[in-house]
Design a protein around this motif. Structure first.
Motif, PDB file in Angstrom:
ATOM      1  N   GLY A   1     -15.666  -4.350  39.456  1.00  0.00           N
ATOM      2  CA  GLY A   1     -16.450  -4.117  38.133  1.00  0.00           C
ATOM      3  C   GLY A   1     -17.116  -5.126  37.709  1.00  0.00           C
ATOM      4  O   GLY A   1     -17.487  -5.176  36.692  1.00  0.00           O
ATOM      5  N   PHE A   2     -16.567  -6.326  37.481  1.00  0.00           N
ATOM      6  CA  PHE A   2     -16.970  -7.923  36.513  1.00  0.00           C
ATOM      7  C   PHE A   2     -18.346  -7.914  36.935  1.00  0.00           C
ATOM      8  O   PHE A   2     -19.093  -7.988  38.443  1.00  0.00           O
ATOM      9  CB  PHE A   2     -16.537  -9.313  37.621  1.00  0.00           C
ATOM     10  CG  PHE A   2     -16.210 -10.586  36.474  1.00  0.00           C
ATOM     11  CD1 PHE A   2     -15.909 -10.517  35.464  1.00  0.00           C
ATOM     12  CD2 PHE A   2     -16.984 -10.533  37.270  1.00  0.00           C
ATOM     13  CE1 PHE A   2     -16.281 -11.934  34.903  1.00  0.00           C
ATOM     14  CE2 PHE A   2     -16.935 -12.504  36.858  1.00  0.00           C
ATOM     15  CZ  PHE A   2     -17.299 -12.599  35.046  1.00  0.00           C
ATOM     16  N   SER A   3     -19.384  -7.770  36.050  1.00  0.00           N
ATOM     17  CA  SER A   3     -20.821  -8.305  36.165  1.00  0.00           C
ATOM     18  C   SER A   3     -20.402  -9.991  36.629  1.00  0.00           C
ATOM     19  O   SER A   3     -20.240 -11.262  35.869  1.00  0.00           O
ATOM     20  CB  SER A   3     -21.522  -8.019  35.525  1.00  0.00           C
ATOM     21  OG  SER A   3     -20.992  -8.922  33.891  1.00  0.00           O
ATOM     22  N   ALA A   4     -22.655 -10.185  36.711  1.00  0.00           N
ATOM     23  CA  ALA A   4     -22.636 -11.695  36.719  1.00  0.00           C
ATOM     24  C   ALA A   4     -22.996 -12.422  35.306  1.00  0.00           C
ATOM     25  O   ALA A   4     -23.198 -12.062  34.291  1.00  0.00           O
ATOM     26  CB  ALA A   4     -23.938 -11.454  37.510  1.00  0.00           C
ATOM     27  N   PRO A   5     -22.391 -13.627  35.671  1.00  0.00           N
ATOM     28  CA  PRO A   5     -22.584 -14.372  34.309  1.00  0.00           C
ATOM     29  C   PRO A   5     -25.150 -13.773  33.550  1.00  0.00           C
ATOM     30  O   PRO A   5     -25.049 -14.144  34.211  1.00  0.00           O
ATOM     31  CB  PRO A   5     -22.328 -16.055  35.325  1.00  0.00           C
ATOM     32  CG  PRO A   5     -22.751 -15.537  36.326  1.00  0.00           C
ATOM     33  CD  PRO A   5     -22.630 -14.161  36.888  1.00  0.00           C
ATOM     34  N   ALA A   6     -24.264 -15.335  32.340  1.00  0.00           N
ATOM     35  CA  ALA A   6     -25.633 -14.571  32.002  1.00  0.00           C
ATOM     36  C   ALA A   6     -26.336 -15.285  32.767  1.00  0.00           C
ATOM     37  O   ALA A   6     -28.349 -14.339  32.714  1.00  0.00           O
ATOM     38  CB  ALA A   6     -25.537 -15.874  30.517  1.00  0.00           C
ATOM     39  N   GLU A   7     -27.030 -16.275  33.265  1.00  0.00           N
ATOM     40  CA  GLU A   7     -27.739 -16.541  34.521  1.00  0.00           C
ATOM     41  C   GLU A   7     -28.005 -15.740  35.466  1.00  0.00           C
ATOM     42  O   GLU A   7     -27.490 -16.162  36.775  1.00  0.00           O
ATOM     43  CB  GLU A   7     -27.311 -18.257  34.826  1.00  0.00           C
ATOM     44  CG  GLU A   7     -26.966 -19.431  34.075  1.00  0.00           C
ATOM     45  CD  GLU A   7     -28.214 -19.497  32.817  1.00  0.00           C
ATOM     46  OE1 GLU A   7     -28.278 -19.995  31.822  1.00  0.00           O
ATOM     47  OE2 GLU A   7     -29.746 -19.912  33.896  1.00  0.00           O
TER      48      GLU A   7
ATOM     49  N   PRO B   1     -19.625 -21.446  31.473  1.00  0.00           N
ATOM     50  CA  PRO B   1     -19.023 -23.069  30.776  1.00  0.00           C
ATOM     51  C   PRO B   1     -17.421 -23.119  30.561  1.00  0.00           C
ATOM     52  O   PRO B   1     -17.306 -24.458  30.514  1.00  0.00           O
ATOM     53  CB  PRO B   1     -19.907 -22.537  29.773  1.00  0.00           C
ATOM     54  CG  PRO B   1     -20.144 -21.628  29.791  1.00  0.00           C
ATOM     55  CD  PRO B   1     -20.417 -20.716  30.543  1.00  0.00           C
TER      56      PRO B   1
ATOM     57  N   SER C   1     -20.711  -1.458  31.150  1.00  0.00           N
ATOM     58  CA  SER C   1     -20.544  -2.471  31.106  1.00  0.00           C
ATOM     59  C   SER C   1     -21.045  -3.375  31.065  1.00  0.00           C
ATOM     60  O   SER C   1     -20.485  -4.551  30.245  1.00  0.00           O
ATOM     61  CB  SER C   1     -18.916  -1.542  31.915  1.00  0.00           C
ATOM     62  OG  SER C   1     -19.576  -2.585  33.446  1.00  0.00           O
ATOM     63  N   SER C   2     -21.777  -3.390  31.735  1.00  0.00           N
ATOM     64  CA  SER C   2     -22.493  -5.085  32.716  1.00  0.00           C
ATOM     65  C   SER C   2     -23.486  -5.275  31.351  1.00  0.00           C
ATOM     66  O   SER C   2     -23.983  -6.376  31.050  1.00  0.00           O
ATOM     67  CB  SER C   2     -23.248  -5.138  33.767  1.00  0.00           C
ATOM     68  OG  SER C   2     -24.456  -3.954  33.545  1.00  0.00           O
TER      69      SER C   2
ATOM     70  N   LEU D   1     -21.704  -6.743  28.063  1.00  0.00           N
ATOM     71  CA  LEU D   1     -20.754  -7.701  28.983  1.00  0.00           C
ATOM     72  C   LEU D   1     -21.940  -8.894  28.884  1.00  0.00           C
ATOM     73  O   LEU D   1     -21.874 -10.143  28.105  1.00  0.00           O
ATOM     74  CB  LEU D   1     -20.753  -8.425  30.597  1.00  0.00           C
ATOM     75  CG  LEU D   1     -18.852  -8.745  29.651  1.00  0.00           C
ATOM     76  CD1 LEU D   1     -18.606  -7.426  31.545  1.00  0.00           C
ATOM     77  CD2 LEU D   1     -18.737  -9.603  29.846  1.00  0.00           C
ATOM     78  N   ARG D   2     -23.545  -8.725  29.349  1.00  0.00           N
ATOM     79  CA  ARG D   2     -24.367  -9.221  28.470  1.00  0.00           C
ATOM     80  C   ARG D   2     -24.606  -9.877  27.674  1.00  0.00           C
ATOM     81  O   ARG D   2     -25.085 -11.457  27.165  1.00  0.00           O
ATOM     82  CB  ARG D   2     -25.904  -9.233  29.941  1.00  0.00           C
ATOM     83  CG  ARG D   2     -26.070 -10.079  30.603  1.00  0.00           C
ATOM     84  CD  ARG D   2     -27.631  -9.674  31.650  1.00  0.00           C
ATOM     85  NE  ARG D   2     -26.945  -8.897  32.455  1.00  0.00           N
ATOM     86  CZ  ARG D   2     -27.761  -8.090  32.923  1.00  0.00           C
ATOM     87  NH1 ARG D   2     -28.679  -7.903  32.553  1.00  0.00           N
ATOM     88  NH2 ARG D   2     -26.601  -7.356  34.394  1.00  0.00           N
TER      89      ARG D   2
ATOM     90  N   GLN E   1     -22.599 -12.020  25.453  1.00  0.00           N
ATOM     91  CA  GLN E   1     -22.079 -13.338  26.088  1.00  0.00           C
ATOM     92  C   GLN E   1     -23.654 -14.139  25.193  1.00  0.00           C
ATOM     93  O   GLN E   1     -23.805 -14.824  24.887  1.00  0.00           O
ATOM     94  CB  GLN E   1     -22.202 -13.763  27.402  1.00  0.00           C
ATOM     95  CG  GLN E   1     -21.208 -13.045  28.153  1.00  0.00           C
ATOM     96  CD  GLN E   1     -21.786 -13.599  29.974  1.00  0.00           C
ATOM     97  OE1 GLN E   1     -22.495 -13.406  30.283  1.00  0.00           O
ATOM     98  NE2 GLN E   1     -20.410 -14.604  29.959  1.00  0.00           N
TER      99      GLN E   1
ATOM    100  N   ILE F   1     -25.603 -19.750  26.239  1.00  0.00           N
ATOM    101  CA  ILE F   1     -25.113 -20.374  26.803  1.00  0.00           C
ATOM    102  C   ILE F   1     -26.919 -21.196  27.460  1.00  0.00           C
ATOM    103  O   ILE F   1     -27.448 -20.122  27.423  1.00  0.00           O
ATOM    104  CB  ILE F   1     -24.497 -20.137  28.653  1.00  0.00           C
ATOM    105  CG1 ILE F   1     -23.016 -19.044  28.060  1.00  0.00           C
ATOM    106  CG2 ILE F   1     -24.057 -20.615  29.832  1.00  0.00           C
ATOM    107  CD1 ILE F   1     -22.110 -18.547  29.754  1.00  0.00           C
TER     108      ILE F   1
ATOM    109  N   GLU G   1     -29.209 -23.340  29.977  1.00  0.00           N
ATOM    110  CA  GLU G   1     -29.171 -24.175  31.213  1.00  0.00           C
ATOM    111  C   GLU G   1     -28.138 -25.600  31.242  1.00  0.00           C
ATOM    112  O   GLU G   1     -27.880 -26.151  31.997  1.00  0.00           O
ATOM    113  CB  GLU G   1     -30.507 -23.837  32.037  1.00  0.00           C
ATOM    114  CG  GLU G   1     -30.423 -24.598  33.249  1.00  0.00           C
ATOM    115  CD  GLU G   1     -30.282 -23.561  34.288  1.00  0.00           C
ATOM    116  OE1 GLU G   1     -31.291 -22.399  33.926  1.00  0.00           O
ATOM    117  OE2 GLU G   1     -30.219 -23.637  35.427  1.00  0.00           O
TER     118      GLU G   1
END
Lengths: 199, 93
Positions: A125-131, A158, B2-3, B6-7, B10, B16, B18
């Motif tokens: 269920g964990f989604s990708a980081p911001a990038e 980070p 949920s994604s 989350l995004r 963040q 965040i 680069e």
């Protein structure tokens, strides 16, 4: 109107100054934190506290009747990790994770194992980081890194990197201190075969 | 759904960049043992992460080995209070 605008301007700069100062403070706190692990005083304090903890391990393991070698090395490892986490003074997530793990293990081993299992199953269920541009291999490596550093399994990019750099510096100190201790103990052990010299 | 949550969380709280990530990755790289040998520009982040994971694993193994040896030594040495004092003196030098 000018005064109002000026006030708002100064208010904004005050706020941004405060934010900047906080960010700077956090950053300067972070840098000496990882440099701290390299200082000899830190290593000496860790070594002496580790020695005390090892005394305790030795006393508790000899009191229990069924003391075999394997649990004792694990007890030593856990004591070393616990003293290391205490040396971090609660400033990092990995140190807090180690200390909370010690306490839960002392109370209930089974529950921690079950929770771990549930955590593993919940992973997809964990989604990708911001990038979003990062290729999947990078994400996979970040996850591996997150699992290696205690308590960092679901952190952002980070945060994991910050925790990992502090954790590595701390581990390096731990290795240095334990190697030095091992050397001293082995030299003492070989030179003094009997316990008390007479007069 | 949920994604998306989350995004958005963040991007609003941490933002965040680069550059921030590049800075952290280079800081991590500076801690790795091989970085002193090579000229360390333009090593890919993926390689740094891989090396970091391997390095942490090797450090864990080293600590385990040292714990093993220490536990054996605890069993054999006398560890009287005098010896402990000697050790403490040696350590504080």
């Amino acid at each position: 109107m000018d005064a109002e605008a000026a006030n708002r301007g100064t208010e904004d700069t005050h706020k941004s100054d405060a934010c900047e100062r906080e960010r700077k403070r956090r950053r300067t706190d972070a840098h000496p934190q990882s440099l701290r692990w390299k200082s000899p005083t830190e290593q000496q304090s860790y070594s002496s506290k580790l020695l005390e903890a090892l005394h305790h391990v030795r006393r508790t393991s000899t009191s229990s009747s069924a003391a075999n070698a394997t649990p004792r090395s694990r007890a030593v490892r856990e004591a070393a990790d616990r003293v290391l986490a205490i040396a971090a003074k609660g400033r990092t997530r990995w140190s807090r994770a180690i200390l909370s793990k010690c306490r839960t293990l002392k109370l209930r081993k089974k529950r921690v194992a079950v929770a771990f299992g549930h955590g593993r199953h919940r992973k997809p269920g964990f989604s990708a980081p911001a990038e979003a541009k990062n290729p999947p291999t990078l994400e996979r490596k970040m996850k591996t890194l997150g699992r290696l550093v205690p308590g960092c399994q679901k952190l952002s990019f980070p945060s994991i990197l910050e925790e990992a750099s502090d954790y590595i510096a701390a581990l390096q100190m731990q290795v240095r201190a334990m190697s030095a201790l091992t050397e001293i103990l082995s030299s003492l052990g070989s030179s003094s075969p009997s316990s008390n010299p007479n007069s | 759904m949920s994604s998306r949550r989350l995004r958005s969380r963040q991007s609003s709280s941490t933002r965040i960049t680069e550059d921030q990530i590049i800075e952290l990755v280079s800081k991590l790289q500076a801690l790795l043992p091989e970085s002193r040998i090579r000229g360390n520009d333009r090593v890919s982040a993926s390689k740094v992460l891989q090396d970091t994971c391997n390095y942490i694993k090797s450090l864990h193994r080293e600590v385990d080995d040292l714990s093993e040896r220490l536990s054996q030594m605890l069993a054999t040495t006398e560890m009287s209070s005098a010896q402990a004092a000697i050790i403490r003196n040696l350590l504080t030098q």
